[in-house]
Structures are given as C-alpha cells and as structure tokens.
Write a protein that holds these residues in place. Sequence first.
Motif, PDB file in Angstrom:
ATOM      1  N   LEU A 192       0.922  -1.183   0.105  1.00 46.35           N
ATOM      2  CA  LEU A 192       0.008  -0.110  -0.073  1.00 46.35           C
ATOM      3  C   LEU A 192       1.021   1.179   0.121  1.00 46.35           C
ATOM      4  N   GLU A 193       1.920   1.090   0.804  1.00 47.30           N
ATOM      5  CA  GLU A 193       2.768   2.445   0.876  1.00 47.30           C
ATOM      6  C   GLU A 193       3.289   2.682  -0.476  1.00 47.30           C
ATOM      7  N   MET A 194       3.544   1.628  -1.492  1.00 45.98           N
ATOM      8  CA  MET A 194       4.057   1.919  -2.893  1.00 45.98           C
ATOM      9  C   MET A 194       3.282   2.029  -3.570  1.00 45.98           C
ATOM     10  N   GLY A 195       1.691   2.225  -3.387  1.00 41.44           N
ATOM     11  CA  GLY A 195       0.599   2.179  -4.182  1.00 41.44           C
ATOM     12  C   GLY A 195       0.474   1.004  -5.298  1.00 41.44           C
ATOM     13  N   PHE A 196       1.054  -0.119  -4.896  1.00 44.54           N
ATOM     14  CA  PHE A 196       0.811  -1.251  -5.682  1.00 44.54           C
ATOM     15  C   PHE A 196      -0.717  -1.989  -5.527  1.00 44.54           C
ATOM     16  N   PRO A 197      -1.419  -1.962  -6.597  1.00 45.49           N
ATOM     17  CA  PRO A 197      -2.871  -2.452  -6.348  1.00 45.49           C
ATOM     18  C   PRO A 197      -3.168  -3.869  -5.906  1.00 45.49           C
ATOM     19  N   LEU A 198      -4.081  -4.304  -5.210  1.00 42.98           N
ATOM     20  CA  LEU A 198      -4.375  -5.603  -4.794  1.00 42.98           C
ATOM     21  C   LEU A 198      -5.599  -5.940  -5.562  1.00 42.98           C
ATOM     22  N   PRO A 210      -6.971  -1.147 -16.519  1.00 45.87           N
ATOM     23  CA  PRO A 210      -5.676  -0.590 -16.014  1.00 45.87           C
ATOM     24  C   PRO A 210      -5.524   0.971 -16.290  1.00 45.87           C
ATOM     25  N   ILE A 211      -6.183   1.385 -17.416  1.00 43.97           N
ATOM     26  CA  ILE A 211      -6.022   3.000 -17.538  1.00 43.97           C
ATOM     27  C   ILE A 211      -6.892   3.682 -16.574  1.00 43.97           C
ATOM     28  N   GLU A 212      -7.870   3.017 -16.127  1.00 41.16           N
ATOM     29  CA  GLU A 212      -8.868   3.846 -14.953  1.00 41.16           C
ATOM     30  C   GLU A 212      -7.747   3.654 -13.512  1.00 41.16           C
ATOM     31  N   ALA A 213      -6.913   2.549 -13.543  1.00 49.15           N
ATOM     32  CA  ALA A 213      -6.278   2.317 -12.319  1.00 49.15           C
ATOM     33  C   ALA A 213      -4.944   3.000 -12.425  1.00 49.15           C
ATOM     34  N   SER A 214      -4.656   3.935 -13.417  1.00 51.04           N
ATOM     35  CA  SER A 214      -3.379   4.562 -13.408  1.00 51.04           C
ATOM     36  C   SER A 214      -2.276   3.785 -13.638  1.00 51.04           C
ATOM     37  N   LEU A 215      -2.585   2.522 -14.423  1.00 52.01           N
ATOM     38  CA  LEU A 215      -1.302   1.567 -14.744  1.00 52.01           C
ATOM     39  C   LEU A 215      -1.157   1.396 -16.067  1.00 52.01           C
ATOM     40  N   GLY A 216      -1.637   2.583 -16.779  1.00 57.58           N
ATOM     41  CA  GLY A 216      -1.348   2.406 -18.388  1.00 57.58           C
ATOM     42  C   GLY A 216       0.157   2.312 -18.909  1.00 57.58           C
ATOM     43  N   ARG A 217       1.221   2.496 -17.840  1.00 56.64           N
ATOM     44  CA  ARG A 217       2.402   2.288 -18.504  1.00 56.64           C
ATOM     45  C   ARG A 217       2.675   0.759 -18.565  1.00 56.64           C
ATOM     46  N   PHE A 218       2.087   0.010 -18.048  1.00 57.94           N
ATOM     47  CA  PHE A 218       2.195  -1.474 -18.283  1.00 57.94           C
ATOM     48  C   PHE A 218       1.587  -1.980 -19.248  1.00 57.94           C
ATOM     49  N   VAL A 219       0.865  -1.168 -19.843  1.00 57.15           N
ATOM     50  CA  VAL A 219      -0.048  -1.876 -21.114  1.00 57.15           C
ATOM     51  C   VAL A 219       0.652  -1.222 -22.411  1.00 57.15           C
TER      52      VAL A 219
END
Lengths: 366, 127
Positions: free
Chosen positions: A237-243, A254-263
């Motif tokens: 959680l401190e790193m902002g990694f999603p569960l 992933p776009i909504e989850a602000s994880l677009g850089r992995f897509v």
Amino acid sequence: MTSSLRRTPLYDRHEELGARMVEFGGWEMPVYYVGINEEHRAVRARAGIFDVSHMGQLEVTGSGAENLLRKALASDIDRLEEGQAQYSFLLNEKGGVVDDLIVYKLPDKVWLLVVNAGNIATDLAHLKGLKQRGAVVTDKSDETAMIALQGPVTLDLLADIWPKKTPGPDTIKPFTAVQRVVAGVPCLVARTGYTGEIGVELMCPADRAGDLWDGILAHREHGVVPSGLGARDTLRLEMGFPLHGHDIDSKTTPIEASLGRFVHLGREFVGSAVLDKQVAKGVKRKLVGIQLLDRAIPREGYPILKDGTKIGTITSGTLSPSVDRGIGMGYIAPEYAVPGTTLQVDVRGRERDAEVVPLPFYKKES
Amino acid sequence: MAEESYPAELRYHREHDWVRADGDEAIFGITWHAQDALGEVVYFEPPAVGSHIDADSSYGSLESVKAVSDVIAPLAGTVTAVNDKAVESPELVNESPYADGWLIRVKLDDASSVDSLLDADAYQALL
C-alpha cells in the motif's frame, strides 16, 4: 479455522514460529508472527521472508504459446528476452482486469504466469476460453512453493547461500529471473516483489520449500525476520501497488487504475479496443492515492467526499507505518484526481480531511 | 506485548472489557484477550468527556493496522475522563491493558450495576 482452508508446505514452520493465521483467498496464511509494524519496519530496514506459496503458477507451452499470450496479455511479450519478466494483465472484452500477474519468458520456450491465489481457476478458464490452437496451459501451483525475500540486505544474504562459481545474486537485474540452486534447493530466482524494496521471489518444488525457508533463516545475522501478509499489505500500500479484488477487478481497466504504463497499445488483444478508446477520449474515474490530514485510517468501502458530496469509495487503506499517516486508494473523477486536491473521507460517520497525493506514498531516502 | 492475565480484582464483560470500580467511580479498558485478538493498536477514538454511554453499546473504537473494533461499554455512566496517553500512544493498550492502557473513567449511573459483571474465572471460562 475450518478444515476446508488450504495450507502451504510451510504451514508447520508458521505454527512453530507462533504465527497468527488468517484466511486469505481460500488459504490459511500467517498475517503476522510478532507484529505487522515490526515486520514492516524490518523489511524497509533489513529484510523479511514471506511465504507466498498460495500464489499461482501457470505454465504456457506449445507452438501456440506466444499467440495465446499476445492475445491474452495487455503487455507486449515480444519485448521480452529469455529470462526477462513483465508486470501484465489478463483483461476481459470490456477491458476489466481478470487478474494482474507477472509473465516470465523462461528457457526452452516455456512461459510462466505468476497469478493471484484466489484467481487461479478463473485465469485457467479465461485462458482456455481463448481457444488458441497449439497452446498448452498447465497449472503448476500445487507442486510449486514460493518464498519472497525482500529488503535492502536481500542480495547480501542470498550471496551466503548462493552456488559457488556462478555470477552472484547482485548480477540479476530487476524483472529478470535465473535458475539456481539456493541453499541446496533448485529455484527460479526472480528479482521481483510487492514491497518496493530490493528483493527476490524464489519458486521451488513444494516438497523442498521447508529446506529453502530454513536455509534462509539460518542467516538471521543479516536481520531477516519472518513476515506475514499483514506487512505485505502495508508495504504494497505504501508503494501504491494495487491488490486485485480490491483496487482493481473485472470492472476496472488498467487505464482507470493509473496503470497504463504497463499496457502496450497499438496491438490487438482482448480488451484493447476499450483501452484505446479510454486513452483517446479519457476516463470517467481514476485510481489515486489519498492521504489523510487528520489522524484517522481510511478503509475499504469508506466514502470519499468533496464538499459533502460522495465522489468515490476507498478501495484499500491502512495506517502507513513508514509515514505514520492514514493512506488509501480510491477511484474519483479525473477533475479531482490531481495531487494537492483536498477532499474528505467519511470515517465511520465523521468527515476527515484528506488530500490527493502522488504515488508511491513512501519514497526511500537515498 | 504483555503476558496473558486476568486480574482477580477486576470485573469483566463478555465483550472483553474490564471494569475497576470504586463506589460509583469506574475505569474501563479492554482485556488481554481483546488486545491480542486486535493486534497492534494504532488508534484509539475516545468518547467526549461529559457524554453519557449506555451499557452494551459502543463508546469508541480501537483500530489495529488491519481492523477497526468498537469498544463496548460494560456499564452505563457518564464519561469523566479519557486516557490521553492511550490516545497519544495507543500501543499502551497492548503493552499494559490493565494499567497504563486504560481507556476511560466513568461515573456509573448505578454503583450496584457492577454486580452484574463476570468475575475473572467466569470471564476466562468464556474464552
């Protein structure tokens, strides 16, 4: 504790160490041994050893393996060299996250997906549903144990149980993996983790997990401590990694989850049309980091408010042991999803002041 | 963390609270068992001094890293003091559940209501 819960090969070790056990994803797992805060701090300062054998390992082989993964994964596996890994997603047609995972390109045309414990059956069904000719998906979860060693002393400790005459553990780059005999146990050693610290995840035959665990803990002089899922959760959680199942799920992309850089877009894969559209036209909600200004702890399900109006919900939260603040994540409209935006979290009927902050919540002093 | 104990001079409520009573003055806290089940306490949200609390109802909350737990009032009364040290250093609830980690001081509505509570043996029989 009901007997229907599954136990890892290290269950007896946890009992001997006096772990407090909890149910997680159908498994009986240690939540802590001594205390969540103490284990959390040990990982940030020295190292923690975690039993993560509940996680799933799916092998993808056969002449159709690449084509299956090109279709199924949101990242581009053609960017991987042998021994490299990517964080990736299985998506549904609506772009929702069926699971998040790490994909490894191993020698001998073997691909390995390390997936969430609670999603193994779902992922298998999803992959089989894509009906890729020539692709064979094999569930190796039961025969595979997994131990995470995380923290700044990880590589020093590992060097003590590393085979002579092979390049040292410090030569393994982040997001790569090698086969090594560690403490006498054949392992896939991956420079990956879920804590934000330097670390490895070691996968080995289930019946050798005890030897590997004992081999690492024989080097307690490095300050390594057994650490449970509680610290794993506060660290991530401190790193902002999603569960998955909390911050991301089959209804969020992933776009909504602000994880677009992995897509990797510009390719066709399951869900790509929705993601292309979201990138072009924007999203209606974004996952952000929220830090409480008041002394209170945001928890999953708590409403996020702006001037008295509900604008979202906390998806997971905790008291951060490192920054000593209530931290959490949640989806809110992009207009509010700007660091510095002040808002409120409804903590059991009391509005608490909070602000949107950039992730990660915790940054290592360098 | 403290060693497991249930002092004989205290009275207990089945929701894992203890009471140290002296006439109609009483101190409330949670038992060793309760703090152990909760794990490391990181936050104590107390009631307001002067507020009235009802028996068997929540008068505040204790949070560990993982969970929130309501604190149930063992008896009815008016809050006369809050343990500010437990608010500032919630780990006192783990380290010293029956002494430094007390939660609130209460003027009981009815001094004889203490007799309705469990003694240490009866409480331990519930665990």
